[in-house]
Design a protein around this motif. Structure first.
Motif, short mmCIF file in Angstrom:
data_model
loop_
_atom_site.label_atom_id
_atom_site.label_comp_id
_atom_site.label_asym_id
_atom_site.label_seq_id
_atom_site.Cartn_x
_atom_site.Cartn_y
_atom_site.Cartn_z
N UNK A 141 0.83 -1.21 0.00
CA UNK A 141 0.00 0.00 0.00
C UNK A 141 0.86 1.26 0.00
N UNK A 142 1.95 1.23 0.74
CA UNK A 142 2.83 2.40 0.82
C UNK A 142 3.56 2.65 -0.50
N UNK A 143 4.14 1.60 -1.07
CA UNK A 143 4.93 1.77 -2.29
C UNK A 143 4.10 2.28 -3.47
N UNK A 144 2.82 1.89 -3.51
CA UNK A 144 1.99 2.24 -4.66
C UNK A 144 0.82 3.16 -4.30
N UNK A 145 0.89 3.82 -3.13
CA UNK A 145 -0.14 4.78 -2.71
C UNK A 145 -1.55 4.22 -2.85
N UNK A 146 -1.79 3.05 -2.28
CA UNK A 146 -3.08 2.38 -2.45
C UNK A 146 -4.06 2.63 -1.30
N UNK A 147 -3.71 3.50 -0.37
CA UNK A 147 -4.60 3.88 0.73
C UNK A 147 -5.23 2.67 1.42
N UNK A 148 -4.39 1.72 1.80
CA UNK A 148 -4.80 0.53 2.55
C UNK A 148 -5.82 -0.34 1.82
N UNK A 149 -5.80 -0.33 0.51
CA UNK A 149 -6.75 -1.16 -0.24
C UNK A 149 -6.28 -2.60 -0.39
N UNK A 150 -5.00 -2.85 -0.20
CA UNK A 150 -4.48 -4.22 -0.30
C UNK A 150 -4.50 -4.85 1.08
N UNK A 151 -5.17 -5.97 1.20
CA UNK A 151 -5.17 -6.73 2.45
C UNK A 151 -5.01 -8.21 2.11
N UNK A 152 -4.39 -8.93 3.01
CA UNK A 152 -4.30 -10.38 2.85
C UNK A 152 -2.99 -10.91 2.26
N UNK A 153 -2.00 -10.05 2.04
CA UNK A 153 -0.68 -10.55 1.61
C UNK A 153 0.03 -11.00 2.88
N UNK A 154 0.34 -12.27 2.96
CA UNK A 154 0.82 -12.75 4.25
C UNK A 154 2.09 -13.56 4.18
N UNK A 155 3.07 -13.11 3.45
CA UNK A 155 4.35 -13.79 3.53
C UNK A 155 5.17 -13.70 2.27
N UNK A 156 6.32 -14.33 2.37
CA UNK A 156 7.27 -14.35 1.27
C UNK A 156 7.23 -15.71 0.59
N UNK A 157 7.58 -15.77 -0.66
CA UNK A 157 7.99 -14.68 -1.54
C UNK A 157 6.79 -13.83 -1.96
N UNK A 158 7.08 -12.59 -2.33
CA UNK A 158 6.03 -11.68 -2.77
C UNK A 158 6.47 -11.02 -4.07
N UNK A 159 5.61 -11.07 -5.08
CA UNK A 159 5.84 -10.42 -6.36
C UNK A 159 4.91 -9.24 -6.49
N UNK A 160 5.44 -8.12 -6.92
CA UNK A 160 4.62 -6.97 -7.28
C UNK A 160 5.06 -6.54 -8.67
N UNK A 161 4.12 -6.41 -9.58
CA UNK A 161 4.45 -5.98 -10.94
C UNK A 161 3.69 -4.69 -11.19
#
Length: 191
Positions: A141-161
């Motif tokens: 949410x911080x990196x892409x200014x999503x205003x806390x709209x992303x929930x439920x990412x719970x661990x590694x590995x994590x991909x963001x494109x």
């Protein structure tokens, strides 16, 4: 008896040779690796500055078996097959790693420094800490200014494109058939 001795000596020499080659690779990586600790604010600014590339951000921990499997099965082939003038790969390590661990991991998996941006998170803010159960939601949410709209990412590995304008296009902590084909679509979009 003589054959067993020759076999043993041959295996012994091969083991020593392999260790020497491995140590040489690590030394080469160590010379070219520069410690790049970064705060989340600086990482966000770095990502925003780049408006010419699609971005694949891969958050990992070298002691995480799924992370290692994803590096070998997805990240390495991706780096080898995609035009780095179109897609930029960012490897971002957990915040508790030391230079020696990172160098060892990258050399073992033959990640090229010249084609990848590598950072080690150095942010003591509780919001981004591994002790926070919402760490990955908060980071995304911080990196892409999503205003806390992303929930439920719970661990590694994590991909963001993200696209060239830094809009998050895909988030995934599990590689699926769709995720594997998505970068091909990114490549096709660029033409």
């Amino acid at each position: 008896m003589k054959n067993n001795l020759y076999t043993f000596l041959l295996l012994f020499l091969m083991t020593i040779l392999n260790c020497c080659i491995s140590n040489h690779q690590k030394e080469t990586y160590k010379k070219s690796y520069k410690e790049k600790s970064i705060s989340m604010e600086s990482l966000r600014n770095e990502i925003r500055r780049d408006s010419t590339h699609y971005k694949l951000l891969f958050f990992y921990d070298p002691f995480c078996l799924p992370c290692v499997m994803h590096i070998d099965s997805f990240v390495q082939p991706f780096i080898a097959s995609y035009d780095t003038s179109i897609v930029k790969v960012w490897l971002i390590a957990e915040n508790h790693l030391y230079e020696e661990e990172v160098v060892s991991f990258l050399s073992e998996h033959r990640i090229p420094f010249n084609e990848v941006s590598h950072y080690n998170i150095d942010d003591t803010t509780h919001k981004f800490s591994c002790t926070n159960p919402n760490q990955w939601d908060n980071i995304t949410n911080f990196l892409f200014d999503l205003k806390d709209s992303i929930i439920g990412l719970n661990g590694l590995p994590l991909y963001l494109i993200s696209d060239r304008n830094n809009n998050l296009m895909i988030k995934d902590s599990v590689i699926t058939k769709d995720t594997l084909s998505f970068p091909i679509q990114l490549y096709e979009l660029s033409y």
